[in-house]
Design a protein around this motif. Sequence first.
Motif, PDB file in Angstrom:
ATOM      1  N   ASN A  85       0.809  -1.208   0.000  1.00 16.61           N
ATOM      2  CA  ASN A  85       0.000   0.000   0.000  1.00 16.61           C
ATOM      3  C   ASN A  85       0.846   1.263   0.000  1.00 16.61           C
ATOM      4  OD1 ASN A  85      -2.257  -1.520  -0.053  1.00 16.61           O
ATOM      5  ND2 ASN A  85      -2.818  -1.227   2.078  1.00 16.61           N
ATOM      6  N   THR A 450       3.511  -5.100   6.810  1.00 14.75           N
ATOM      7  CA  THR A 450       2.438  -4.292   7.408  1.00 14.75           C
ATOM      8  C   THR A 450       1.115  -5.046   7.509  1.00 14.75           C
ATOM      9  OG1 THR A 450       1.767  -3.390   5.258  1.00 14.75           O
ATOM     10  CG2 THR A 450       3.499  -2.216   6.451  1.00 14.75           C
ATOM     11  N   ARG A 452      -1.021  -5.409   5.307  1.00 17.08           N
ATOM     12  CA  ARG A 452      -2.063  -4.741   4.542  1.00 17.08           C
ATOM     13  C   ARG A 452      -2.185  -5.384   3.167  1.00 17.08           C
ATOM     14  NH1 ARG A 452      -0.581   1.521   4.996  1.00 17.08           N
ATOM     15  NH2 ARG A 452       1.500   0.661   4.651  1.00 17.08           N
TER      16      ARG A 452
END
Length: 524
Positions: A85, A450, A452
């Motif tokens: 991201n 992360t 994500r």
Amino acid sequence: MEILCISGENWGWEGLWQLCPRAQSSSAENIPSRERFQSSGLRSNHPEVEDLKPKRFQVSALLSKWTKQNMWLQIFPNLGAGGGNDIQWCFSQVKGAVDDDVAEADIISTVEFNHSGELLATGDKGGRVVIFQQEQENKTQSHSRGEYNVYSTFQSHEPEFDYLKSLEIEEKINKIRWLPQKNAAQFLLSTNDKTIKLWKISERDKRPEGYNLKEEDGRYRDPTTVTTLRVPVFRPMDLMVEASPRRIFANAHTYHINSISINSDYETYLSADDLRINLWHLEITDRSFNIVDIKPANMEELTEVITAAEFHPNSCNTFVYSSSKGTIRLCDMRASALCDRHSKLFEEPEDPSNRSFFSEIISSISDVKFSHSGRYMMTRDYLSVKIWDLNMENRPVETYQVHEYLRSKLCSLYENDCIFDKFECCWNGSDSIVMTGSYNNFFRMFDRNTKRDITLEASRENNKPRTVLKPRKVCASGKRKKDEISVDSLDFNKKILHTAWHPKENIIAVATTNNLYIFQDKMN
């Protein structure tokens, strides 16, 4: 990613500060100063910091604790080569016809970067291999990377017919694998269902002239008419890229070949079909060694088939193969000549709450890939991507749901045969992000640091160079938001089965039916 700490006896703030020259020199507002960093709670006497004594530790484990303060990644922005991201993906190029009426022969069946990333090869159902070459970067535009343009196109395989079995052999290219470059020429392996070929791709920009016994158009002279001798010379000519078959490896597989993988010794490779895995030498075409054979004496007792196989990137004696039952077996060729007895069996116990009629089908593994480091391997089943640590067999260390919203649609996916689609997966160059495809021309990325994820779409609607891709979201149930897409409106005829990631840069190649999309990260 592992770091070996070799600092002094006490790892406090000073040790962390030495790791980060950017934090020392920068005066930017968004970079914490030394005092701000200390006041945020990570002081030298903090137990988590104090514990950083000279030892090997997992950066990802530390990140899971410290990213909540949104500070560690500010100081180390490039840790893990960027998060999924954190990267803004932009459209770069699209290859292929725009027509909605797609010929079967034009459907892309495999995509593969070479080891440097300079060349990108695709194979299609028509037996053709198309190689794209990355142009040199434009020095006047520092933000612009070189585009990929057609370098060579050749017919790798032709349709054949097995008269003994009355079986038609398709020309479709199942896999392409590049060999590391050793000289000016490039070499790759391509395979259809039965035959593997080693191709040499070379350049020629000079041609010989001044033959004594041959005219310039190729006709031979009468030797009696030759009265003088000439020394042939080389003249410059337009660049010509030639693809020539150097070896043909045939007649070794009874069933359809689904995988080929080159060994780290660069002398041997394996090929796998539904029931057997063979080991080949690149210089020997008339024989191979059978290293795995799971064919039962009675075919009625057959319960599983081999779906994918790959050599370890560093250990030349180790390889893995996956099965339709969702298991992965790691084999060591030092143990025995026939590796029917595996060294390790990777299998996750099934969750009884998710048990259904389709459980066995969706647990079948369609792809397996070792990480570049060789520490992990990634597997793709119908609904998820799993990361396995080679030292832990009982369960994966990470599981990412690709399109869990399709679990309620399995019945209709079974009726239209989409449930049998074989999605591939790939790692980025630093093993920090994994990517795989989905339906509606969506593809998914998962950042291992992360945790994500992001969903992007390969579409001609955003076909202007450097157009930033917008994340897409699918609404499984309930009220749909403005930017979301209903699961009922997904087009299951549009699917991304084949993806590839540049080994050194954030450049990805995504195949959608007959089009090849190339995306790159936004460069400032």
